[in-house]
Structures are given as structure tokens and as C-alpha cells.
Design an enzyme around this catalytic site. Structure first.
Site, PDB file in Angstrom:
ATOM      1  CD  GLU A 190      16.256  39.180  85.563  1.00 13.55           C
ATOM      2  OE1 GLU A 190      16.465  39.439  86.763  1.00 13.55           O
ATOM      3  OE2 GLU A 190      16.743  38.208  84.975  1.00 13.55           O
TER       4      GLU A 190
ATOM      5  CB  CYS B  40      13.616  37.371  76.807  1.00 11.79           C
ATOM      6  SG  CYS B  40      12.774  36.594  78.196  1.00 11.79           S
TER       7      CYS B  40
ATOM      8  CB  CYS C 276       6.547  35.398  89.224  1.00 14.83           C
ATOM      9  SG  CYS C 276       5.429  34.211  88.444  1.00 14.83           S
TER      10      CYS C 276
ATOM     11  CB  CYS D 253       7.991  27.358  88.864  1.00 12.17           C
ATOM     12  SG  CYS D 253       6.452  27.549  87.952  1.00 12.17           S
TER      13      CYS D 253
ATOM     14  CB  CYS E 160      11.306  29.942  88.441  1.00 12.76           C
ATOM     15  SG  CYS E 160      11.220  31.563  87.667  1.00 12.76           S
TER      16      CYS E 160
ATOM     17  N   GLY F 271       7.606  36.891  85.664  1.00 11.91           N
ATOM     18  CA  GLY F 271       6.166  37.118  85.715  1.00 11.91           C
ATOM     19  C   GLY F 271       5.367  36.125  84.901  1.00 11.91           C
ATOM     20  CD  GLU F 272       1.466  32.825  83.604  1.00 11.51           C
ATOM     21  OE1 GLU F 272       2.425  32.042  83.630  1.00 11.51           O
ATOM     22  OE2 GLU F 272       0.760  32.977  82.577  1.00 11.51           O
TER      23      GLU F 272
ATOM     24  CB  SER G 269       5.934  26.441  81.546  1.00 10.88           C
ATOM     25  OG  SER G 269       6.441  27.612  80.971  1.00 10.88           O
ATOM     26  CG  LEU G 270       3.732  19.782  79.717  1.00 14.94           C
ATOM     27  CD1 LEU G 270       2.345  20.283  80.033  1.00 14.94           C
ATOM     28  CD2 LEU G 270       3.729  19.069  78.357  1.00 14.94           C
ATOM     29  CG  HIS G 271       8.640  22.886  83.136  1.00 13.16           C
ATOM     30  ND1 HIS G 271       9.367  23.091  81.995  1.00 13.16           N
ATOM     31  CD2 HIS G 271       8.352  24.137  83.607  1.00 13.16           C
ATOM     32  CE1 HIS G 271       9.524  24.390  81.787  1.00 13.16           C
ATOM     33  NE2 HIS G 271       8.910  25.049  82.737  1.00 13.16           N
TER      34      HIS G 271
ATOM     35  CG  ASN H 209      20.040  28.739  83.064  1.00 16.79           C
ATOM     36  OD1 ASN H 209      21.262  28.680  83.076  1.00 16.79           O
ATOM     37  ND2 ASN H 209      19.346  29.239  82.067  1.00 16.79           N
TER      38      ASN H 209
ATOM     39  CB  CYS I 162      13.507  33.081  84.476  1.00 18.73           C
ATOM     40  SG  CYS I 162      11.921  33.781  84.251  1.00 18.73           S
TER      41      CYS I 162
HETATM   42  N1  SAH Z   1       5.357  32.440  83.839  1.00 18.11           N
HETATM   43  C1  SAH Z   1       5.558  32.093  82.477  1.00 18.11           C
HETATM   44  C2  SAH Z   1       6.635  32.879  81.757  1.00 18.11           C
HETATM   45  C3  SAH Z   1       7.908  33.170  82.486  1.00 18.11           C
HETATM   46  S1  SAH Z   1       9.013  31.847  82.741  1.00 18.11           S
HETATM   47  C4  SAH Z   1       5.778  30.597  82.349  1.00 18.11           C
HETATM   48  O1  SAH Z   1       5.765  29.904  83.356  1.00 18.11           O
HETATM   49  O2  SAH Z   1       5.910  30.098  81.242  1.00 18.11           O
HETATM   50  C5  SAH Z   1       9.630  31.457  81.139  1.00 18.11           C
HETATM   51  C6  SAH Z   1      10.131  30.035  81.012  1.00 18.11           C
HETATM   52  O3  SAH Z   1      11.368  29.872  81.722  1.00 18.11           O
HETATM   53  C7  SAH Z   1       9.178  29.019  81.581  1.00 18.11           C
HETATM   54  O4  SAH Z   1       9.107  27.896  80.762  1.00 18.11           O
HETATM   55  C8  SAH Z   1       9.844  28.679  82.893  1.00 18.11           C
HETATM   56  O5  SAH Z   1       9.378  27.469  83.398  1.00 18.11           O
HETATM   57  C9  SAH Z   1      11.294  28.702  82.499  1.00 18.11           C
HETATM   58  N2  SAH Z   1      12.250  28.786  83.603  1.00 18.11           N
HETATM   59  C10 SAH Z   1      12.163  29.486  84.736  1.00 18.11           C
HETATM   60  N3  SAH Z   1      13.251  29.308  85.505  1.00 18.11           N
HETATM   61  C11 SAH Z   1      14.059  28.484  84.820  1.00 18.11           C
HETATM   62  C12 SAH Z   1      15.328  27.899  85.084  1.00 18.11           C
HETATM   63  N4  SAH Z   1      15.984  28.155  86.214  1.00 18.11           N
HETATM   64  N5  SAH Z   1      15.847  27.101  84.141  1.00 18.11           N
HETATM   65  C13 SAH Z   1      15.188  26.836  82.982  1.00 18.11           C
HETATM   66  N6  SAH Z   1      13.997  27.348  82.690  1.00 18.11           N
HETATM   67  C14 SAH Z   1      13.429  28.140  83.602  1.00 18.11           C
END
Ligand code: SAH
Length: 345
Positions: A93, A106, A113, A117, A120, A160-161, A215-217, A291, A334
Site C-alpha cells: 500500500e 508515502c 515487516c 512494533c 503497527c 517495512g523498514e 521512530s523514537l516513541h 492510529n 501503516c
Molecule cells: N519501519 C520504519 C518506517 C515505517 S513506519 C519506522 O519504524 O520508522 C512509519 C512510521 O509510522 C513510524 O514512525 C511508525 O512507528 C509509525 N506508525 C506505525 N504504526 C502506527 C500507528 N498505528 N499509529 C501511528 N504511527 C504508527
């Protein structure tokens, strides 16, 4: 014999291919322009390539493309989500978003992946395979053709990463950045990573002008480990060290993505903790209201909490934004749409 996908080759690789066939290097450039500027799909359409060479190419090469399987347009903000079918029937997608500063696509970098996480949807079925270079450029070309819009920015933030598929990503950047093709400036390309440290060092040494988003989170390892398995492999200290190296080499500001999850990573004390760690660094923080996906019980933070988090980071002098939610009526987060599609099948 498997045919060479010439849509995945950079100009230099195409020139080398031509030379290996006993042809002049400039033929490689011509072929590149046909594929990436004029967007033709058949070798026979390359009218300035001699017929004999076209016949030769048809025997050993192909131009890989993808097809639009489904398309959803948000009634709220026109955000458009595309499901593409690949040649091997895998589904990926991509999203087209309309921002004031330009239309942004995007793209996905892998089918599925493996990073795991917790919030995700892309990772739920694991990694299927890396995308080829032409499967990444193809997402952009198809969206451009279908929407008839100009595309000015690319974010590699879909499924994906990307740093787990770095060779192909580097060729992708080379191609999409080429003045003989789409000519999208490196500064208009963002790569998002969960933080594969050795790859960040490798990328830093390439000295590209792209934006790196990390992506720190979380504000500390303990919380990060709860939601991002990669945190068990690399500490935040190691991650920040790699980020500092990246900034030093490229002089580019790093974006930190922070998805706010109710009662997990959104307390005020965490905002202070993060503020102290990032103070003075050439960086930007993008706060993302998470999300929610139905497979997980992680919930979005309240809007007041998000505002507070934002203000605290600001008080440390950190450039911070809250990401606007786009396409919330079309499962635009995502990997959600692909997952829905596969479930139905
Ligand atoms: N693997 C890479 C790129 C893909 S994810 C990464 O981890 O950065 C792109 C971004 O979307 C990342 O910051 C990821 O943490 C975030 N993401 C994934 N699922 C999400 C969700 N349900 N809500 C908000 N952000 C999300």
C-alpha cells in the site's frame, strides 16, 4: 533464465549493462529516460534505440510494473490510499497526501515487516520480502499517472523498514533524484527508520541530503522496549550517538517521530525526560496521535495530553509539531489497509 528488470537499474548500471552487450554507454542513458522520464512500459516504444538492440533487450530484459488493485479516497481530506498488486501477487500500500507545501507520496519499502512494533499493523504478518527498486519507483509513477497530480515529496514511511532494504533504497534515491528522471530533490525525500544503528552510520557516510526520521516513541529504554523490540538490541544512548554522527556528517536535521499512546509514553515526566535528552540537538520532533489498530489495545492519547507534551518539549527549545491526522476514514495508518484486504481474501 530470469530476465533483468531494467526499471530497477540506475543510470550507471544501465550504462554498464550496455557496455557488457558491446553497445555505447549513452544507450543506457536513453533507456533510463524512456523508463523514468517518459514512463514507457514496452521496450519497443524506445524509438531512438535501434531495432536490433531492442530485440536483443527484449530477450534478456523486462520492465517491471505494478497494478492498482484498489483505491480509497478520503471524503474528509482527499487523502488517497492505493493498494498495489505486485507481479508475484503480493499486495502493498501507498498513500497520496495533500499538504500545503506540496503533494506527498508515502511508499512501502517491504512487503510486511519484521520489526514487531506493538502499535503497527504492517508487522502483524511478519516480513514477506524486500521490495525491488522498480516496485518503489512504480508506486510513485502509478500514483502520479492515476491522480494526474504533481508529486513533490516522498516519504518512505509505509510498510517495512527501509534500512533493512538499504541497497535498494539507495538505488531508488539515485533514480528518483536523477535530473534525467523524476528529478525529486534529496531534500524532498524522507526515510523513516525504527533505528537500525549500523545502517544509520552507513547512511551517514553516504552524505545524502535526504531527511532521516527516527521512530523514537519513548523517552527511555524501559518504555521503548515495551513497544519496540528493536530497543532490546540497541539502547537509546547508542541510537542518539548514531544520530549525532549522522548530523555531523550530513549537517541535516533529524526528525524524531513520537507516537503518543495513552498511559504508555505520554506522561508529562516523559516529555521532560525527552526534552533534556534532545535539548541542543539539531532535530525536530513530530508528535503523532497514534492510529488505533483493532489488533492491539493501545489507545490514542487525549488531545489535552498531546498539547501538554508539545508545550513541554517547546519549553526546552525543541522544534516540535503535532502531526495532522489524514485519511482517518480510510484506514490510512501503516499497513492497515493491506491487512484488511488480506483478511477478506
Ligand atoms: N519501519 C520504519 C518506517 C515505517 S513506519 C519506522 O519504524 O520508522 C512509519 C512510521 O509510522 C513510524 O514512525 C511508525 O512507528 C509509525 N506508525 C506505525 N504504526 C502506527 C500507528 N498505528 N499509529 C501511528 N504511527 C504508527
Amino acid at each position: 533464465m530470469r530476465k533483468i528488470d531494467i526499471a530497477s537499474l540506475t543510470i550507471e548500471e544501465l550504462k554498464d549493462l550496455m557496455k557488457s552487450l558491446g553497445e555505447k554507454g549513452f544507450r543506457g542513458e536513453q533507456i533510463f529516460q524512456w523508463i523514468h522520464e517518459k514512463k514507457i512500459r514496452n521496450i519497443d516504444d524506445m524509438t531512438n534505440i535501434p531495432k536490433k538492440l531492442r530485440e536483443k533487450l527484449k530477450n534478456i530484459c523486462e520492465i517491471n510494473t505494478l497494478t492498482i488493485e484498489q483505491k480509497y479516497v478520503s471524503k474528509i481530506d482527499k487523502t488517497t490510499k492505493y493498494l498495489f498488486a505486485l507481479k508475484d501477487n503480493n499486495i502493498i500500500e501507498s498513500v497520496l497526501m495533500y499538504y500545503d507545501y506540496g503533494n506527498t507520496v508515502c511508499i512501502s519499502s517491504q512487503v510486511g515487516c519484521k520489526m514487531g512494533c506493538a502499535f503497527c499493523a504492517s508487522t502483524l504478518g511478519g516480513l514477506v520480502r524486500n521490495l525491488t527498486v522498480s516496485e518503489m519507483t512504480g508506486q510513485i509513477y502509478k500514483i502520479k499517472e492515476d491522480s494526474k497530480e504533481k508529486i513533490s515529496n516522498i516519504v518512505i514511511m509505509g510498510s517495512g523498514e527501509p534500512l533493512d532494504n538499504l541497497d535498494n533504497i539507495l538505488s531508488f534515491i539515485d533514480i528518483i533524484n536523477s535530473p534525467k528522471g523524476e528529478n525529486i530533490g534529496q531534500r524532498h525525500i524522507t526515510i523513516s527508520t525504527c533505528g537500525l544503528i549500523d545502517k544509520i552510520y552507513f547512511l551517514a557516510n553516504k552524505k545524502l541530503q535526504i531527511t532521516l526520521a527516527v521512530s523514537l516513541h519513548a523517552s527511555n529504554d524501559e518504555i521503548r522496549k515495551k513497544i519496540m523490540p528493536i530497543a532490546n538490541k540497541y539502547s537509546m544512548e547508542e541510537l542518539f550517538k548514531a544520530c549525532h554522527y549522522y548530523i555531523e556528517k550530513t549537517n541535516r536535521r533529524i526528525t524524531f517521530e513520537y507516537a503518543l499512546i495513552n498511559n504508555v509514553n505520554d506522561k508529562k515526566e516523559y516529555a521532560h525526560e525527552l526534552g533534556k535528552k534532545l535539548k541542543g540537538m539539531l532535530c525536530h520532533v513530530n508528535l503523532i496521535p497514534i492510529n488505533q489498530i483493532k489488533e492491539s489495545n493501545l489507545k490514542e492519547s487525549e488531545s489535552k495530553t498531546i498539547k501538554d507534551f508539545f508545550n513541554i518539549l517547546k519549553s526546552y527549545g525543541i522544534s516540535t509539531t503535532i502531526r495532522r491526522k489524514l485519511g482517518s476514514d480510510i484506514d490510512a495508518a501503516c499497513g492497515q489497509l493491506r491487512r484488511r484486504y488480506l483478511e477478506k481474501k
